[in-house]
Enzyme design. Structure first.
Site, short mmCIF file in Angstrom:
data_model
loop_
_atom_site.label_atom_id
_atom_site.label_comp_id
_atom_site.label_asym_id
_atom_site.label_seq_id
_atom_site.Cartn_x
_atom_site.Cartn_y
_atom_site.Cartn_z
CE LYS A 126 -4.38 1.21 0.14
NZ LYS A 126 -5.60 0.59 -0.36
N GLY A 165 -5.59 2.73 -7.27
CA GLY A 165 -6.18 3.87 -6.58
C GLY A 165 -6.68 3.53 -5.18
CG ASP A 166 -7.35 3.66 -0.73
OD1 ASP A 166 -7.83 2.53 -0.61
OD2 ASP A 166 -7.41 4.51 0.18
CB SER A 377 -6.50 -4.48 -9.51
OG SER A 377 -6.91 -3.15 -9.36
P1 NDP Z 1 -12.83 8.26 -2.72
O1 NDP Z 1 -11.75 9.23 -2.53
O2 NDP Z 1 -13.40 8.05 -4.08
O3 NDP Z 1 -14.06 8.61 -1.77
C1 NDP Z 1 -13.90 8.67 -0.38
C2 NDP Z 1 -15.22 9.10 0.24
O4 NDP Z 1 -15.12 8.98 1.65
C3 NDP Z 1 -15.58 10.54 -0.04
O5 NDP Z 1 -16.98 10.68 -0.03
C4 NDP Z 1 -14.96 11.28 1.16
O6 NDP Z 1 -15.61 12.50 1.46
C5 NDP Z 1 -15.19 10.28 2.27
N1 NDP Z 1 -14.12 10.40 3.27
C6 NDP Z 1 -12.80 10.18 3.09
N2 NDP Z 1 -12.11 10.41 4.20
C7 NDP Z 1 -13.02 10.79 5.11
C8 NDP Z 1 -12.94 11.15 6.46
N3 NDP Z 1 -11.76 11.20 7.11
N4 NDP Z 1 -14.08 11.45 7.10
C9 NDP Z 1 -15.28 11.42 6.45
N5 NDP Z 1 -15.42 11.08 5.17
C10 NDP Z 1 -14.30 10.77 4.50
O7 NDP Z 1 -12.28 6.89 -2.12
P2 NDP Z 1 -12.76 5.41 -2.39
O8 NDP Z 1 -14.23 5.39 -2.59
O9 NDP Z 1 -11.88 4.81 -3.41
O10 NDP Z 1 -12.40 4.69 -1.00
C11 NDP Z 1 -13.31 4.62 0.09
C12 NDP Z 1 -12.91 3.49 1.02
O11 NDP Z 1 -12.89 2.25 0.30
C13 NDP Z 1 -11.52 3.62 1.65
O12 NDP Z 1 -11.55 3.06 2.95
C14 NDP Z 1 -10.67 2.74 0.75
O13 NDP Z 1 -9.50 2.28 1.41
C15 NDP Z 1 -11.63 1.60 0.48
N6 NDP Z 1 -11.32 0.79 -0.69
C16 NDP Z 1 -11.23 1.37 -1.93
C17 NDP Z 1 -10.97 0.58 -3.03
C18 NDP Z 1 -11.00 1.12 -4.41
O14 NDP Z 1 -10.98 0.33 -5.36
N7 NDP Z 1 -11.07 2.44 -4.62
C19 NDP Z 1 -10.67 -0.86 -2.88
C20 NDP Z 1 -10.88 -1.37 -1.55
C21 NDP Z 1 -11.17 -0.56 -0.51
P3 NDP Z 1 -14.95 13.88 0.94
O15 NDP Z 1 -15.20 13.90 -0.53
O16 NDP Z 1 -15.70 14.92 1.71
O17 NDP Z 1 -13.49 13.81 1.29
#
Ligand code: NDP
Length: 445
Positions: A126, A165-166, A377
């Site tokens: 990561k 991505g994440d 992926s």
């Molecule tokens: P994005 O950046 O696309 O979206 C993140 C979302 O979560 C946004 O709505 C953001 O709000 C909110 N958010 C992020 N940090 C905070 C915080 N500290 N407090 C409140 N809201 C928060 O990320 P993803 O959708 O890709 O990822 C979301 C989760 O899924 C993470 O835990 C990630 O590790 C997990 N994940 C993602 C994968 C992927 O393929 N993308 C794979 C497996 C797991 P705002 O816009 O206001 O920041």
């Protein structure tokens, strides 16, 4: 926790001070692994756990770049290459101001078991940065990504380490990162990054995969109680990549998703979230959820409180770690929750997990429920290696088969160890044994 593992845990915690999220992830896994060591004393003799908790390599680097005003900005970059027993390191990059070594290590540690559960040949890693892309122009994001890759490129490769991505890293960022990698190395090495654009080596279904996969896993859990998403009232947290696609998939299976959130507040849309409008606001315009509420009648936007105040029969936390605590869990249970599928990584605190398990709520932990992203992926890597590109239908079917397989692996492992329905135990043991066997076979490295 098993007494033999307590001493190992204490050493790991002492060796990694100040890394609260990493500690939490390690303790949660250790709590499941006592029975495995009764059956496999060889894992203890070979110090598998001690080795698993020590990343194979950790890289921390300076990322200098200039903003649109010409000012110099400095961020910190990370890549933790945790474990390559099953394949090249694989795991996303997170760009968010909260990123520090403890977060990257918790995510990398969980990734080892998640990737093992997919059954694909991928190890765990990561990375990320404390850079905040929010409010930055495309040109600033590009300059940051180019600087980040100018150091990262020497550590990655299709047979070495394959980032994706994440949070804060989507198609735009992967594009800039890939462009810089290609420029520096003079190689069109498609398999070095996943989440690429469809016209230049990406895979159909990759953008949808984590959210879709979370819903498919949760549907499998619901089936064990003779029910399904059809007719459920669902609350989702977050409104990013994972959340939006979870909303879309749940509604395609007949659920009504009544709420989702961002870091400023949440919306309640009793008619069911309009996925087209949500995508327009969040993905196209990079706007805020407040804008969704302004454009659709009957929608409430709430700034105070938590999205978990909204009652639901199924909850899908898809934002970030520790976003759902014990109080919120108790409230959800009181309000009739029957299932929770974690789209995010470690979104439920330890207290919340205990509340769900004691109440008999179906609980799908992130390392199983959200594994569809990394699995797709790996499908992207497969397509890159064979210079092929599969149809949406074929790729979605592969994703579905993989998620059903992960559910089966978790459920049957929980049965085998005498704790039917305990998906936390099933996921931890199922992933661990696979990695431990491979580590034993490969000798002391
Ligand atoms: P994005 O950046 O696309 O979206 C993140 C979302 O979560 C946004 O709505 C953001 O709000 C909110 N958010 C992020 N940090 C905070 C915080 N500290 N407090 C409140 N809201 C928060 O990320 P993803 O959708 O890709 O990822 C979301 C989760 O899924 C993470 O835990 C990630 O590790 C997990 N994940 C993602 C994968 C992927 O393929 N993308 C794979 C497996 C797991 P705002 O816009 O206001 O920041």
């Amino acid at each position: 926790m098993d007494a033999r593992l307590e001493a190992i845990r204490d050493t790991v915690l002492a060796r990694n001070p100040g890394e609260a999220e990493f500690h939490q992830a390690v303790v949660e896994v250790f709590e499941s692994l006592g029975p495995v060591h009764d059956r496999h004393p060889e894992f203890l003799e070979a110090a598998i756990l001690e080795r698993l908790c020590e990343p194979e390599r950790q890289i921390i680097f300076r990322v200098p770049w200039t903003d649109d005003q010409g000012r110099v900005q400095i961020n910190r970059g990370f890549r933790v290459e945790f474990n390559s027993a099953l394949g090249p390191y694989k795991g996303g990059l997170r760009f968010h101001p909260s990123v520090y070594l403890g977060i990257v290590k918790f995510l990398g540690f969980e990734q080892i078991f998640k990737n093992a559960l997919t059954g694909m040949p991928i190890g765990g890693g990561k990375g990320g940065s404390d850079f905040d892309p929010r409010g930055r122009s495309d040109a600033e994001v590009m300059r940051f990504c180019q600087s980040f890759m100018t150091e990262l490129y020497r550590h990655i490769g299709e047979y070495t380490d394959v980032p994706a991505g994440d949070i804060g890293v989507g198609g735009r960022e992967i594009g800039y990162l890939f462009g810089q990698y290609k420029r520096i190395t003079n190689r069109y090495e498609s398999g070095v990054l996943t989440g690429k654009g469809i016209s230049w080596g990406g895979s159909l279904v990759r953008p949808e995969a984590t959210g879709f996969g979370t819903v498919i896993f949760t549907e499998e859990m619901l089936k064990t109680r003779g029910t399904s998403f059809d007719g459920q009232r669902v609350v989702v947290s977050g409104s990013g990549n994972v959340a939006i696609n979870a909303v879309a998939k749940a509604q395609s299976l007949g659920a009504t998703v009544v709420a989702c959130s961002d870091s400023s507040g949440y919306i309640v849309d009793e008619a069911g979230i309009d996925v087209g409008l949500l995508r327009q606001v969040k993905e196209v315009e990079r706007g805020r959820l407040k804008d969704y509420a302004l454009r659709r009648s009957g929608v409430a936007y709430v700034e105070a409180g938590s999205v978990w105040d909204v009652d639901a029969t199924v909850a899908l936390p898809c934002a970030t770690q520790n976003e759902l605590d014990g109080d919120a869990a108790a409230r959800l249970v009181r309000n009739g929750l029957i299932a929770i599928g974690e789209g995010a990584n470690m979104p439920s605190t330890r207290e919340a997990v205990a509340v769900f398990q004691e109440a008999g709520v179906l609980f799908g932990p992130g390392k199983a429920a959200n594994a569809g992203g990394v699995a797709t992926s790996a499908l992207e890597m497969q397509q890159n290696a064979s210079r092929d590109s599969w149809s949406f239908e074929h790729t979605e079917q592969r994703l579905t088969d993989i998620m059903v397989g992960i559910h089966h692996r978790c459920a049957s492992t929980a049965d085998e160890y005498g704790e039917p329905g305990n998906y936390v135990l099933g996921a931890n043991i199922g992933g661990f044994v696979k990695v431990a066997d491979a580590m034993l076979a490969q000798g002391l490295i």
